[in-house]
Design a protein around this motif. Structure first.
Motif, short mmCIF file in Angstrom:
data_model
loop_
_atom_site.label_atom_id
_atom_site.label_comp_id
_atom_site.label_asym_id
_atom_site.label_seq_id
_atom_site.Cartn_x
_atom_site.Cartn_y
_atom_site.Cartn_z
N SER A 360 -45.94 -18.73 26.11
CA SER A 360 -46.24 -18.50 24.69
C SER A 360 -46.77 -19.80 24.09
CB SER A 360 -44.99 -18.02 23.95
OG SER A 360 -43.96 -18.97 24.05
N LEU A 361 -47.21 -19.71 22.81
CA LEU A 361 -47.75 -20.86 22.09
C LEU A 361 -46.81 -21.21 20.95
CD1 LEU A 361 -51.48 -19.70 21.79
CD2 LEU A 361 -50.37 -20.89 23.69
N THR A 362 -46.52 -22.48 20.83
CA THR A 362 -45.71 -22.94 19.70
C THR A 362 -46.54 -23.94 18.89
OG1 THR A 362 -44.70 -24.67 21.06
CG2 THR A 362 -43.51 -22.60 20.88
N ALA A 363 -46.16 -24.07 17.60
CA ALA A 363 -46.94 -24.89 16.65
C ALA A 363 -48.38 -24.39 16.59
CB ALA A 363 -46.88 -26.36 17.03
N ASN A 380 -54.85 -27.33 18.07
CA ASN A 380 -53.74 -28.20 18.49
C ASN A 380 -52.45 -27.36 18.52
OD1 ASN A 380 -55.16 -30.94 18.33
ND2 ASN A 380 -55.49 -30.13 16.26
N PHE A 381 -51.89 -27.21 19.68
CA PHE A 381 -50.67 -26.40 19.80
C PHE A 381 -50.01 -26.76 21.14
CE2 PHE A 381 -54.43 -23.96 21.03
CZ PHE A 381 -54.16 -23.67 22.36
N ASP A 382 -48.85 -26.16 21.39
CA ASP A 382 -48.08 -26.42 22.62
C ASP A 382 -47.94 -25.14 23.44
OD1 ASP A 382 -47.67 -29.08 21.93
OD2 ASP A 382 -45.88 -28.58 20.76
N LEU A 383 -47.99 -25.32 24.78
CA LEU A 383 -47.71 -24.22 25.70
C LEU A 383 -46.21 -24.25 26.02
CD1 LEU A 383 -50.68 -24.72 28.21
CD2 LEU A 383 -50.58 -23.19 26.22
N THR A 384 -45.57 -23.10 25.99
CA THR A 384 -44.12 -23.02 26.20
C THR A 384 -43.82 -21.89 27.17
OG1 THR A 384 -43.75 -23.78 23.93
CG2 THR A 384 -41.88 -22.75 25.07
N LEU A 385 -42.78 -22.11 28.04
CA LEU A 385 -42.36 -21.08 29.00
C LEU A 385 -40.87 -20.84 28.83
CD1 LEU A 385 -43.39 -19.29 31.34
CD2 LEU A 385 -42.53 -21.04 32.90
N THR A 386 -40.49 -19.58 28.75
CA THR A 386 -39.07 -19.21 28.65
C THR A 386 -38.77 -18.11 29.67
OG1 THR A 386 -39.60 -17.57 26.94
CG2 THR A 386 -38.93 -19.77 26.20
N VAL A 394 -42.38 -26.21 36.62
CA VAL A 394 -43.46 -25.48 35.91
C VAL A 394 -44.70 -26.35 35.83
CG1 VAL A 394 -44.15 -24.36 33.77
CG2 VAL A 394 -41.76 -24.19 34.57
N ILE A 395 -45.83 -25.77 36.18
CA ILE A 395 -47.13 -26.42 36.01
C ILE A 395 -48.00 -25.47 35.17
CG2 ILE A 395 -49.23 -27.20 37.15
CD1 ILE A 395 -47.54 -27.96 39.54
N TYR A 396 -48.55 -26.02 34.07
CA TYR A 396 -49.45 -25.23 33.23
C TYR A 396 -50.88 -25.39 33.74
CZ TYR A 396 -45.53 -24.81 30.00
OH TYR A 396 -44.31 -24.53 29.44
N GLN A 397 -51.65 -24.31 33.63
CA GLN A 397 -53.03 -24.33 34.07
C GLN A 397 -53.93 -23.68 33.02
OE1 GLN A 397 -52.93 -22.36 37.93
NE2 GLN A 397 -52.83 -24.35 38.98
N VAL A 398 -55.21 -24.09 33.01
CA VAL A 398 -56.18 -23.56 32.06
C VAL A 398 -57.47 -23.20 32.79
CG1 VAL A 398 -57.08 -25.86 31.48
CG2 VAL A 398 -57.34 -23.95 29.84
N PHE A 423 -54.74 -19.49 29.49
CA PHE A 423 -53.62 -20.33 29.90
C PHE A 423 -52.63 -19.51 30.74
CE2 PHE A 423 -55.13 -22.31 25.94
CZ PHE A 423 -55.31 -23.61 26.35
N ARG A 424 -52.00 -20.19 31.70
CA ARG A 424 -50.94 -19.58 32.50
C ARG A 424 -49.99 -20.67 32.98
NH1 ARG A 424 -54.04 -17.90 38.21
NH2 ARG A 424 -54.16 -20.05 39.08
#
Length: 484
Positions: A360-363, A380-386, A394-398, A423-424
């Motif tokens: 999900s996206l935060t901020a 401008n935002f943050d990627l978040t995983l729950t 965890v590795i984020y990819q675009v 994003f994933r």
């Protein structure tokens, strides 16, 4: 090595030659002299424990534990044996009885006493012991004694120098523990020494050696609380005349010490995952190996699947293990049956993909007409995983080309340029299994766009234009839809 010679008596002269002998360990092997020659052994009767028959061979057992084997002795019609120790000579007489071999020794003044004699008009050969009494009884008397069945080799006043029958030495109340039940390597340190079948009326003294037979000391028949080590036992049998004979030696090893266990390890094993030394892996095929254990010991591998509560034997080769936690160990047993167990090697087999969770996206502010279409001026935002698996990484990819190629990126996204983004998150557990979340699409549009948007065309649907003209929009219809 015992001196063994062939002696020929010619015209009262002794001609001696060395006989061919071979030695293996404490066993000396030779053959009888040929052509009626005398076989002379460089030993005395006091050195002989007993004699036995092995097939056609005569086996002379010495008190020091060694043996002299005379091959094909019992195939010869009149074998002649002599013993010599310094200037002393004896005729060694061996006869078979219902209970075994009977051995007598007759003192000689000269080896000429054993020279073969043939009676006139016949080929009757005088046995060796018969010649020894020829001087006293006369040749005719000896032949007459032999012909009439007489067999005594001793005169009434002759001293008894024949060693007594030793009998059979054994152990009672003895348990031979360990791999072999007949090797006398055992944890048993309490047992009894026994002797059976010795000469009637003889006395028995048991002896023990702890230095490989170099020195012997008297000991009791009851052995108890022996310390670890190698022991040699024997019995010394004495008859009424003071002659002694010694049994064969019985060697035992007392071993109550646990063997060296060694170190258990895994070979052909790959430790996949985050750490390469935590033994949490996808690998389910490998071999158990033990090094540094006691030489000559046996090894049994064991496995536990319940945290060490119960153990079952297993093979060194492990294959197709199912997911789960395993504990392995090796049980090492020495020849005496003592055991030692290695330390435990714990491994986890994990071939199951981890729970990926939700990205999900935060901020993040979703500007625009819709607040949930992820088309926004926000860059401008943050990627978040729950909800991912505990302990996973965890590795984020675009992707900027619709998911064709992916590159790693940071959780914090800033100053994104206009465009479409996907994003994933890639989630890896400790064993190296991976899972990928669903994709989150984001479109970034510029907040400096001053161009009026294309307005389009508005129209009415579900509208009826009543009246004289059907296109003047003067109508009784008061319910319709606006469409752009």
């Amino acid at each position: 090595m015992v001196d063994i010679k062939s002696v020929n008596i010619t015209n009262g002269q002794s001609i001696e030659q060395n006989l061919a002998v071979s030695q293996q360990g404490n066993v000396i092997t030779t053959k009888l002299s040929q052509n009626n020659a005398i076989t002379k052994l460089g030993i005395s009767p006091d050195q002989i424990s007993n004699t036995t028959r092995d097939g056609q061979n005569l086996v002379i057992h010495l008190k020091d534990g060694s043996q002299i084997v005379i091959q094909d002795f019992f195939l010869q019609p009149n074998p002649q044996l002599a013993l010599q120790q310094g200037d002393l000579l004896w005729n060694m007489q061996v006869a078979e009885t219902a209970t075994g071999l009977e051995t007598n020794y007759l003192a000689l003044s000269s080896l000429s006493d054993l020279a073969p004699v043939t009676s006139a008009g016949s080929a009757f050969s005088i046995p060796t012991w018969g010649m020894a009494i020829a001087g006293a009884a006369g040749l005719g008397g000896v032949i007459a004694a032999l012909s009439s069945g007489g067999g005594s080799s001793k005169s009434n006043d002759e001293k008894d120098i024949t060693p007594p029958k030793t009998g059979t030495f054994g152990l009672n109340d003895y348990q031979d523990t360990g791999i072999k039940a007949t090797d006398f390597v055992s944890q048993d340190k309490d047992f009894d020494l026994t002797l059976t079948g010795q000469e009637a009326g003889s006395t028995v003294i048991y002896q023990v050696s702890k230095d490989g037979g170099k020195t012997w000391v008297n000991t009791d028949a009851k052995q108890s609380n022996l310390t670890d080590g190698t022991y040699q036992f024997r019995a010394v049998v004495s008859d009424a005349a003071g002659n002694t004979a010694t049994t064969a030696v019985q060697t035992i090893v007392v071993d109550t010490t646990a063997p060296k266990a060694g170190v258990i390890s895994l070979t052909a094993y790959e430790d996949t995952g985050v750490k390469t030394d935590d033994f949490v892996s996808q690998d389910r095929n490998f071999d158990l190996t033990l090094t540094g254990q006691e030489a000559g010991s046996t090894v049994i591998y064991q496995v536990s699947k319940d945290g060490g509560k119960t153990w079952v034997n297993t093979d060194a080769k492990q294959s197709n293990l199912t997911d789960g936690s395993y504990q392995f160990r090796a049980v090492v047993s020495d020849a005496a049956g003592n055991t030692a167990t290695t330390s435990v090697q714990t491994i986890v087999v994990d071939t199951t993909a981890p729970k990926a969770g939700v990205i999900s996206l935060t901020a993040y502010e979703d500007t625009g007409v819709k607040t949930d279409d992820f088309v926004s001026q926000d860059r401008n935002f943050d990627l978040t995983l729950t909800g991912q698996e505990a302990g996973s990484t965890v590795i984020y990819q675009v992707s900027k080309d619709g998911g064709k190629t992916w590159v790693n990126t940071d959780a914090k996204q800033s100053n994104l340029t206009d465009g479409s983004y996907q994003f994933r998150a890639v989630v890896s557990d400790v064993a190296g299994n991976v899972s990928t979340t669903s994709i989150q699409k984001v479109t970034v549009i510029s907040d400096e766009d001053t161009t009026a948007p294309k307005a389009g065309v508005i129209s009415l649907t579900a509208y009826e234009d009543t009246g004289a003209k059907a296109d003047d929009f003067v109508s009784q219809d008061r319910s319709f839809d606006l469409t752009l």
